[in-house]
Design a protein around this motif. Structure first.
Motif, PDB file in Angstrom:
ATOM      1  N   UNK A 297      32.346  -0.467  30.675  1.00  0.00           N
ATOM      2  CA  UNK A 297      32.185   0.205  29.383  1.00  0.00           C
ATOM      3  C   UNK A 297      33.058  -0.552  28.394  1.00  0.00           C
ATOM      4  N   UNK A 298      32.469  -1.032  27.303  1.00  0.00           N
ATOM      5  CA  UNK A 298      33.202  -1.892  26.371  1.00  0.00           C
ATOM      6  C   UNK A 298      33.020  -1.453  24.929  1.00  0.00           C
ATOM      7  N   UNK A 299      33.829  -2.034  24.073  1.00  0.00           N
ATOM      8  CA  UNK A 299      33.631  -1.981  22.626  1.00  0.00           C
ATOM      9  C   UNK A 299      33.289  -3.391  22.155  1.00  0.00           C
ATOM     10  N   UNK A 300      32.353  -3.489  21.226  1.00  0.00           N
ATOM     11  CA  UNK A 300      32.028  -4.770  20.639  1.00  0.00           C
ATOM     12  C   UNK A 300      33.012  -5.048  19.497  1.00  0.00           C
ATOM     13  N   UNK A 301      33.764  -6.130  19.629  1.00  0.00           N
ATOM     14  CA  UNK A 301      34.737  -6.519  18.614  1.00  0.00           C
ATOM     15  C   UNK A 301      34.296  -7.853  18.024  1.00  0.00           C
ATOM     16  N   UNK A 302      34.166  -7.901  16.714  1.00  0.00           N
ATOM     17  CA  UNK A 302      33.703  -9.108  16.041  1.00  0.00           C
ATOM     18  C   UNK A 302      34.804  -9.617  15.123  1.00  0.00           C
ATOM     19  N   UNK A 303      35.152 -10.891  15.294  1.00  0.00           N
ATOM     20  CA  UNK A 303      36.175 -11.518  14.470  1.00  0.00           C
ATOM     21  C   UNK A 303      35.508 -12.492  13.504  1.00  0.00           C
ATOM     22  N   UNK A 304      35.741 -12.284  12.205  1.00  0.00           N
ATOM     23  CA  UNK A 304      35.188 -13.138  11.159  1.00  0.00           C
ATOM     24  C   UNK A 304      36.231 -14.206  10.848  1.00  0.00           C
ATOM     25  N   UNK A 305      35.946 -15.439  11.220  1.00  0.00           N
ATOM     26  CA  UNK A 305      36.938 -16.508  11.218  1.00  0.00           C
ATOM     27  C   UNK A 305      36.760 -17.448  10.038  1.00  0.00           C
ATOM     28  N   UNK A 306      37.861 -17.746   9.377  1.00  0.00           N
ATOM     29  CA  UNK A 306      37.864 -18.769   8.333  1.00  0.00           C
ATOM     30  C   UNK A 306      38.335 -20.074   8.967  1.00  0.00           C
TER      31      UNK A 306
END
Length: 283
Positions: free
Chosen positions: A210-219
């Motif tokens: 069971x997970x959470x989707x984590x999205x990192x917006x990278x510069x």
């Protein structure tokens, strides 16, 4: 999350910097997402990882199949600049036909504050090799690259590309939200927007999570025109394992790192002595 231009994987991928991911999932921040302030107070009293943790991954690309293995591990403790540090290591070895390549990133982090003291990246491939080294002088408030020039430190608790992945494991995952972070040592790489999305069930060779989707917006102006995206499925157990890292890159298409095994010393968060974490969806 290596220099594999011929194989379609580049350094932008394994260091988890600049991974553009789609997979038909909307990774934008929804308008009704509750905004969370990201501060050092968000750090847990106890890290979800410890010295001795080893995570092994299978590397798969949509246009080449399974091409190699990767590993992330925590070593130490060591002394760096008079401070007790943990050494975070990320390695990948890949092969397609007779072409081989490798990538190794190492981050020395202040064990008490999860702040980078030194960073190194070494790449080897038939199309080119390279080494990147960064020294951080926290007292002087500067960082130095291979050219030796002083650059202003962008954060009092700086992170690099690898330690940022470990930092993601410390964020609250009890609800959806966003974090606007200025933790990268290089001002040109800030801010980093991190979106905590909905829950997802992810299955790998290690089990079902069971997970959470984590999205990192990278510069990352060196590698991307605009913002790169990194998608990490972090499990909801006490270990906060990065179960799957997915990217979409030019030429190769979709690249997926899937967790295949975990080793940790006794007493690690959530450890049962079998590599399976407590409070997870593992069978």
């Amino acid at each position: 999350m290596a220099s594999l231009r011929t194989m379609g994987i580049t350094r932008r991928f394994w260091c988890a910097r600049g991974i553009a991911l789609t997979l038909g999932v909307n990774v934008g921040v929804a308008s009704d997402v509750h905004a969370q302030a990201a501060t050092p107070d968000s750090m847990p009293v106890r890290m979800p990882f410890v010295v001795g943790e080893v995570l092994d991954y299978q590397v798969h690309v949509s246009l080449g199949g399974n091409i190699g293995r990767g590993q992330m591990r925590v070593e130490g403790p060591l002394i760096e600049q008079g401070v007790t540090v943990w050494r975070l290591v990320s390695e990948m070895h890949a092969r397609r036909a007779f072409v081989r390549a490798s990538d190794r990133s190492t981050s020395w982090v202040d064990a008490a504050h999860l702040a980078t003291r030194r960073f190194e990246k070494i790449e080897r491939s038939p199309l080119g090799s390279g080494t990147e080294r960064v020294e951080i002088d926290a007292a002087a408030g500067v960082w130095r690259g291979v050219d030796g020039r002083d650059n202003p430190l962008a954060s009092e608790q700086p992170l690099d590309e690898l330690s940022f992945l470990y930092f993601l494991r410390t964020l609250p995952l009890d609800r959806e939200g966003t974090f606007n972070l200025t933790r990268h040592y290089d001002a040109a790489r800030n801010p980093t927007l991190v979106s905590v999305g909905g829950q997802e069930v992810v299955q790998t060779a290690m089990g079902t999570f069971a997970t959470r989707m984590v999205v990192m917006h990278v510069r990352d102006p060196k590698h991307y025109k605009g913002i790169g995206l990194i998608k990490v499925n972090i499990d909801l157990s006490a270990c906060r394992l990065p179960v799957r890292i997915v990217s979409r890159m030019p030429i190769v298409g979709t690249t997926t790192l899937s967790l295949i095994s975990r080793a940790a010393p006794g007493g690690a968060p959530g450890d049962t002595g079998t590599g399976v974490c407590t409070e997870s969806a593992n069978p």
